[in-house]
Design a protein around this motif. Structure first.
Motif, mmCIF file in Angstrom:
data_model
loop_
_atom_site.group_PDB
_atom_site.id
_atom_site.type_symbol
_atom_site.label_atom_id
_atom_site.label_comp_id
_atom_site.label_asym_id
_atom_site.label_seq_id
_atom_site.Cartn_x
_atom_site.Cartn_y
_atom_site.Cartn_z
ATOM 1 N N TYR A 179 -5.041 -0.973 1.959
ATOM 2 C CA TYR A 179 -5.669 0.295 2.413
ATOM 3 C C TYR A 179 -7.070 -0.147 2.003
ATOM 4 C CZ TYR A 179 -1.321 2.459 3.579
ATOM 5 O OH TYR A 179 -0.253 2.740 4.249
ATOM 6 N N GLU A 229 -7.663 5.560 4.777
ATOM 7 C CA GLU A 229 -6.792 5.916 5.704
ATOM 8 C C GLU A 229 -5.811 7.076 5.225
ATOM 9 O OE1 GLU A 229 -7.494 1.458 5.566
ATOM 10 O OE2 GLU A 229 -7.120 2.888 4.011
ATOM 11 N N PRO A 250 -3.183 0.263 7.673
ATOM 12 C CA PRO A 250 -4.482 -0.025 7.068
ATOM 13 C C PRO A 250 -5.606 -0.299 8.379
ATOM 14 C CG PRO A 250 -2.694 -1.840 6.968
ATOM 15 C CD PRO A 250 -2.091 -0.612 7.720
#
Length: 72
Positions: free
Chosen positions: A14, A33, A72
């Motif tokens: 992420y 995210e 991601p």
């Protein structure tokens, strides 16, 4: 693979951002995210570590609730 040659964890995929909040006088970490998640601490590293721990818990909890994991 991560910089140490090990497998990357889901948490590493992420996009994190840590910024100083002059209003709260702490560092605030956010993850792109997961816009609803944030963590704060007195240090940049502390805020990021807290957020990564939170993301790890959320990722582990998603299957139990039948929710998809943000990509991601």
């Amino acid at each position: 693979m991560n910089a140490r040659g090990g497998k990357r964890s889901v948490v590493d995929q992420y996009n994190y951002r840590v910024a100083w909040s002059s209003e709260d006088a702490v560092f605030v970490a956010r993850v792109a995210e997961w816009p609803s998640l944030a963590a704060h601490a007195d240090t940049r590293e502390g805020a990021l570590n807290e957020l990564r721990t939170l993301v790890n818990h959320c990722v582990a909890d998603l299957p139990a609730n039948g929710e998809p994991q943000p990509g991601p």
